[in-house]
Design a protein around this motif. Structure first.
Motif, PDB file in Angstrom:
ATOM      1  N   PHE A  81      -4.346 -19.376 107.280  1.00 20.03           N
ATOM      2  CA  PHE A  81      -5.599 -19.554 108.021  1.00 20.03           C
ATOM      3  C   PHE A  81      -6.630 -18.581 107.484  1.00 20.03           C
ATOM      4  CE2 PHE A  81      -8.475 -18.923 111.656  1.00 20.03           C
ATOM      5  CZ  PHE A  81      -8.691 -20.231 112.075  1.00 20.03           C
ATOM      6  N   GLY A  82      -7.657 -19.116 106.820  1.00 22.00           N
ATOM      7  CA  GLY A  82      -8.757 -18.307 106.323  1.00 22.00           C
ATOM      8  C   GLY A  82      -9.965 -18.456 107.219  1.00 22.00           C
ATOM      9  N   ASN A  83     -10.501 -17.326 107.669  1.00 19.97           N
ATOM     10  CA  ASN A  83     -11.637 -17.302 108.586  1.00 19.97           C
ATOM     11  C   ASN A  83     -12.824 -16.695 107.851  1.00 19.97           C
ATOM     12  OD1 ASN A  83     -13.296 -17.120 110.903  1.00 19.97           O
ATOM     13  ND2 ASN A  83     -12.490 -15.091 111.393  1.00 19.97           N
ATOM     14  N   LEU A  84     -13.939 -17.425 107.784  1.00 18.82           N
ATOM     15  CA  LEU A  84     -15.056 -16.994 106.936  1.00 18.82           C
ATOM     16  C   LEU A  84     -16.390 -17.027 107.671  1.00 18.82           C
ATOM     17  CD1 LEU A  84     -16.868 -19.723 105.660  1.00 18.82           C
ATOM     18  CD2 LEU A  84     -14.500 -20.225 105.050  1.00 18.82           C
ATOM     19  N   TYR A  85     -17.265 -16.127 107.242  1.00 19.90           N
ATOM     20  CA  TYR A  85     -18.653 -16.087 107.708  1.00 19.90           C
ATOM     21  C   TYR A  85     -19.528 -16.063 106.465  1.00 19.90           C
ATOM     22  CZ  TYR A  85     -22.950 -14.355 109.907  1.00 19.90           C
ATOM     23  OH  TYR A  85     -24.257 -14.198 110.313  1.00 19.90           O
ATOM     24  N   LEU A  86     -19.984 -17.232 106.073  1.00 23.82           N
ATOM     25  CA  LEU A  86     -20.707 -17.387 104.822  1.00 23.82           C
ATOM     26  C   LEU A  86     -22.128 -16.859 104.953  1.00 23.82           C
ATOM     27  CD1 LEU A  86     -19.944 -20.452 102.694  1.00 23.82           C
ATOM     28  CD2 LEU A  86     -22.224 -19.482 102.566  1.00 23.82           C
ATOM     29  N   PRO A  87     -22.646 -16.178 103.924  1.00 26.96           N
ATOM     30  CA  PRO A  87     -24.026 -15.680 103.998  1.00 26.96           C
ATOM     31  C   PRO A  87     -25.018 -16.793 104.318  1.00 26.96           C
ATOM     32  CG  PRO A  87     -22.902 -14.712 102.118  1.00 26.96           C
ATOM     33  CD  PRO A  87     -21.976 -15.764 102.686  1.00 26.96           C
ATOM     34  N   ASN A  88     -26.015 -16.456 105.119  1.00 27.69           N
ATOM     35  CA  ASN A  88     -27.039 -17.419 105.498  1.00 27.69           C
ATOM     36  C   ASN A  88     -27.861 -17.853 104.295  1.00 27.69           C
ATOM     37  OD1 ASN A  88     -30.035 -17.918 106.356  1.00 27.69           O
ATOM     38  ND2 ASN A  88     -28.842 -18.352 108.206  1.00 27.69           N
ATOM     39  N   GLY A  89     -28.307 -16.893 103.488  1.00 25.71           N
ATOM     40  CA  GLY A  89     -29.029 -17.202 102.269  1.00 25.71           C
ATOM     41  C   GLY A  89     -30.530 -17.283 102.395  1.00 25.71           C
ATOM     42  N   ASN A  90     -31.067 -17.092 103.604  1.00 23.70           N
ATOM     43  CA  ASN A  90     -32.516 -17.183 103.796  1.00 23.70           C
ATOM     44  C   ASN A  90     -33.234 -15.844 103.694  1.00 23.70           C
ATOM     45  OD1 ASN A  90     -33.245 -19.984 104.235  1.00 23.70           O
ATOM     46  ND2 ASN A  90     -31.988 -19.885 106.084  1.00 23.70           N
ATOM     47  N   SER A  91     -32.491 -14.760 103.602  1.00 23.88           N
ATOM     48  CA  SER A  91     -33.114 -13.448 103.465  1.00 23.88           C
ATOM     49  C   SER A  91     -32.766 -12.865 102.099  1.00 23.88           C
ATOM     50  CB  SER A  91     -32.641 -12.501 104.570  1.00 23.88           C
ATOM     51  OG  SER A  91     -31.235 -12.329 104.507  1.00 23.88           O
ATOM     52  N   GLY A  92     -33.602 -11.955 101.639  1.00 21.99           N
ATOM     53  CA  GLY A  92     -33.342 -11.315 100.354  1.00 21.99           C
ATOM     54  C   GLY A  92     -33.799 -12.102  99.148  1.00 21.99           C
ATOM     55  N   GLY A  93     -34.643 -13.108  99.368  1.00 25.99           N
ATOM     56  CA  GLY A  93     -35.172 -13.869  98.244  1.00 25.99           C
ATOM     57  C   GLY A  93     -34.072 -14.625  97.506  1.00 25.99           C
ATOM     58  N   GLU A  94     -34.302 -14.872  96.226  1.00 23.86           N
ATOM     59  CA  GLU A  94     -33.327 -15.619  95.434  1.00 23.86           C
ATOM     60  C   GLU A  94     -32.024 -14.853  95.261  1.00 23.86           C
ATOM     61  OE1 GLU A  94     -33.251 -18.875  94.324  1.00 23.86           O
ATOM     62  OE2 GLU A  94     -34.886 -18.881  95.793  1.00 23.86           O
ATOM     63  N   ALA A  95     -32.102 -13.504  95.271  1.00 18.38           N
ATOM     64  CA  ALA A  95     -30.867 -12.722  95.187  1.00 18.38           C
ATOM     65  C   ALA A  95     -29.990 -12.975  96.408  1.00 18.38           C
ATOM     66  CB  ALA A  95     -31.181 -11.236  95.052  1.00 18.38           C
TER      67      ALA A  95
END
Length: 262
Positions: A102-116
């Protein structure tokens, strides 16, 4: 076997909501995201009294993941193999039980920090795909569940809920999610409900909950043999209507009993 994934948005603020839900639903496993506390601050004793042991990967004020289990388990990973950040981010934890990984993940949102910041999201998804590929090659029965921060299709968000350039719906985000399915994984919810709008998140702002302006961003992906055992999968919408709720609700999945671990 019943398991669930739930972005709880601060476990210390919503500990009692989780305890009440556990008593009512009695899952075997619960993956929590965005616990927003260190390992020491996590209320493990309260969950132990309720019959659940915990494994926690915490971080002060941000991120953080945990798994609650009422079945015996061993810890497999406290970070996602192949994904490193500086400073570290608490976004993945994985356990093994007698019947599954069982892998539990919280994936980055991606809307902050610009393209990086967006590249960080895609790099997580790439590492997740490689980890899933490795487990498939090893013949492992596994679940990858959590807050993916991706709406895979237009049906996974209310009309107008997000702008077209939001990181949750950008073409590269959706392509990365599809690449997990193309490996041979099964989206539990969509396998049973291929059409229709089923949301797992409603923002606190702009009356999103009363307007039912939601998103489906919490997902449970199953390896092939587990997919054959899939019985039910559904978000528990009632939790969003509770007093001081998380902005997410649990996604609950049940599997038919198997015949042993691989």
């Amino acid at each position: 076997m019943k398991f669930a994934t739930w972005n709880i948005n601060s476990i210390r603020q919503r500990r009692d909501l989780v305890l009440q839900w556990l008593e009512r639903e009695q899952p075997d496993l619960l993956g929590l995201q965005e616990i927003k506390c260190t390992d020491e601050q996590f209320p493990a004793d309260a969950f132990r009294e309720a019959g659940y042991e915990s494994v926690v990967v915490g971080q002060k004020s941000y991120n953080g993941v945990a798994i609650l289990s009422r079945v015996p388990f061993t810890l497999a990973h406290r970070t996602l193999p192949g994904w490193d950040t500086d400073p570290p981010q608490a976004r993945y934890v994985e356990i093994r039980t007698d019947t599954l990984t069982f892998g539990n993940l919280y994936l980055p949102n991606g809307n902050s920090g610009g393209e990086a910041g967006y590249d960080n999201k895609l790099s997580f998804m790439s590492a997740l795909r490689e980890h899933a590929r490795d487990m498939l090659r090893a013949g492992t029965d596994f679940v990858l569940a959590g807050d993916y921060n991706v709406c895979p299709t237009d049906e996974d968000l209310a009309p107008g809920a997000l702008s077209p350039d939001d990181a949750l719906v950008r073409p590269a985000s959706r392509a990365a999610f599809r690449s997990l399915l193309w490996l041979g994984l099964t989206d539990a919810l969509r396998a049973l409900h291929p059409q229709g709008r089923f949301y797992t998140f409603w923002d606190y702002q702009a009356g999103a909950w009363p307007r039912d302006s939601g998103l489906c961003i919490d997902h449970a992906l199953l390896s092939p043999r587990l997919a054959e055992r899939l019985l039910t999968a559904m978000p528990d919408r009632e939790e969003r209507g509770m007093k001081q709720p998380s902005d997410h609700v649990p996604l609950v999945v049940t599997l038919r009993d198997g015949d042993g671990a691989r």
